[in-house]
Motif scaffolding. Structure first.
Motif, PDB file in Angstrom:
ATOM      1  N   UNK A 146      -0.402   8.134 -10.377  1.00 38.94           N
ATOM      2  CA  UNK A 146      -1.859   8.096  -9.529  1.00 38.94           C
ATOM      3  C   UNK A 146      -1.874   6.988  -8.392  1.00 38.94           C
ATOM      4  N   UNK A 147      -0.994   6.125  -8.779  1.00 36.33           N
ATOM      5  CA  UNK A 147      -1.186   4.686  -7.906  1.00 36.33           C
ATOM      6  C   UNK A 147       0.091   4.881  -6.867  1.00 36.33           C
ATOM      7  N   UNK A 148       0.907   5.856  -7.041  1.00 40.32           N
ATOM      8  CA  UNK A 148       2.203   6.132  -5.936  1.00 40.32           C
ATOM      9  C   UNK A 148       2.059   7.522  -5.884  1.00 40.32           C
ATOM     10  N   UNK A 149       1.701   8.010  -4.497  1.00 40.32           N
ATOM     11  CA  UNK A 149       1.665   9.299  -4.164  1.00 40.32           C
ATOM     12  C   UNK A 149       2.849   9.962  -4.209  1.00 40.32           C
ATOM     13  N   UNK A 150       3.965   9.176  -3.886  1.00 48.70           N
ATOM     14  CA  UNK A 150       5.191   9.879  -3.660  1.00 48.70           C
ATOM     15  C   UNK A 150       6.210   9.012  -4.579  1.00 48.70           C
ATOM     16  N   UNK A 151       5.505   8.912  -5.782  1.00 44.19           N
ATOM     17  CA  UNK A 151       6.590   8.359  -6.761  1.00 44.19           C
ATOM     18  C   UNK A 151       7.837   9.028  -7.187  1.00 44.19           C
ATOM     19  N   UNK A 173       0.618  -1.278  -0.211  1.00 46.44           N
ATOM     20  CA  UNK A 173       0.137  -0.005  -0.051  1.00 46.44           C
ATOM     21  C   UNK A 173       0.758   1.266  -0.029  1.00 46.44           C
ATOM     22  N   UNK A 174       1.730   1.334   0.765  1.00 51.45           N
ATOM     23  CA  UNK A 174       2.978   2.402   0.841  1.00 51.45           C
ATOM     24  C   UNK A 174       2.043   3.554   1.356  1.00 51.45           C
ATOM     25  N   UNK A 175       2.272   4.689   0.833  1.00 52.20           N
ATOM     26  CA  UNK A 175       1.728   6.162   1.222  1.00 52.20           C
ATOM     27  C   UNK A 175       0.275   6.043   0.755  1.00 52.20           C
ATOM     28  N   UNK A 176      -0.724   6.869   1.796  1.00 51.68           N
ATOM     29  CA  UNK A 176      -1.839   7.145   1.484  1.00 51.68           C
ATOM     30  C   UNK A 176      -2.151   8.395   1.516  1.00 51.68           C
ATOM     31  N   UNK A 177      -2.970   8.768   0.410  1.00 43.58           N
ATOM     32  CA  UNK A 177      -3.290  10.135   0.614  1.00 43.58           C
ATOM     33  C   UNK A 177      -4.329  10.638   1.678  1.00 43.58           C
ATOM     34  N   UNK A 178      -4.403  11.844   1.782  1.00 48.46           N
ATOM     35  CA  UNK A 178      -5.256  12.469   2.947  1.00 48.46           C
ATOM     36  C   UNK A 178      -6.233  13.630   2.309  1.00 48.46           C
ATOM     37  N   UNK A 179      -7.354  13.601   2.163  1.00 46.82           N
ATOM     38  CA  UNK A 179      -8.093  14.635   1.749  1.00 46.82           C
ATOM     39  C   UNK A 179      -8.270  15.737   2.862  1.00 46.82           C
TER      40      UNK A 179
END
Length: 149
Positions: A135-140, A26-32
């Motif tokens: 879009x699948x890797x927030x800190x790509x 899952x790695x990093x998750x985005x936050x609204x």
């Protein structure tokens, strides 16, 4: 290696393994966050800086030096959150009040023959903005911005 020999142990292992793999990948998750949560000064690696303003404009310093398509030095433009536009999937909206991804669009003048667009993912509960091209890797792109102190 774990060896499961009992029927119930196999079922537990079969149910748990996919969850463990999902968590590991899952790695990093985005936050609204609300727009007011990202307005302000952000510091990146080296001299990279971004100032996001309430009116959805920004000023950047040295942000373009890591890209072949973005201008180096001091630049400005507009920002907005990505929203589902219903047609092509995602578009940047300067009117959106919240989101988990920010699009920076650099202003261009007649001397620039290119346009530059930077995608930032909001992570760490809104404490970090990550540059990404996936879009699948927030800190790509492994370029992180945190609040300037």
């Amino acid at each position: 290696m774990l060896r499961v020999t009992h029927g119930i142990g196999r079922r537990i292992a079969a149910a748990t393994l996919p969850l463990l793999l999902l968590t590991a990948c899952a790695g990093e998750q985005t936050t609204k966050v609300a727009a007011s949560d990202v307005v302000g000064d952000w510091q990146g690696p080296g001299k990279d800086r971004i100032t996001l303003s309430k009116d959805h404009t920004f000023v950047s310093h040295d942000l373009g030096e890591k890209s072949d398509h973005c201008p180096a030095g001091r630049n400005s433009g507009t920002w907005g959150f990505f929203v589902d536009d219903g047609a092509s999937g995602a578009a940047v909206s300067r009117k959106a009040a919240s989101g988990d991804r920010i699009g920076l669009s650099f202003a261009s003048d007649d001397s620039q023959e290119f346009s530059c667009f930077v995608d930032l993912a909001v992570v760490d509960g809104g404490k970090t903005l990550c540059a990404t091209d996936d879009p699948d890797d927030p800190c790509g792109l492994d370029v992180r911005f945190t609040r300037r102190k």
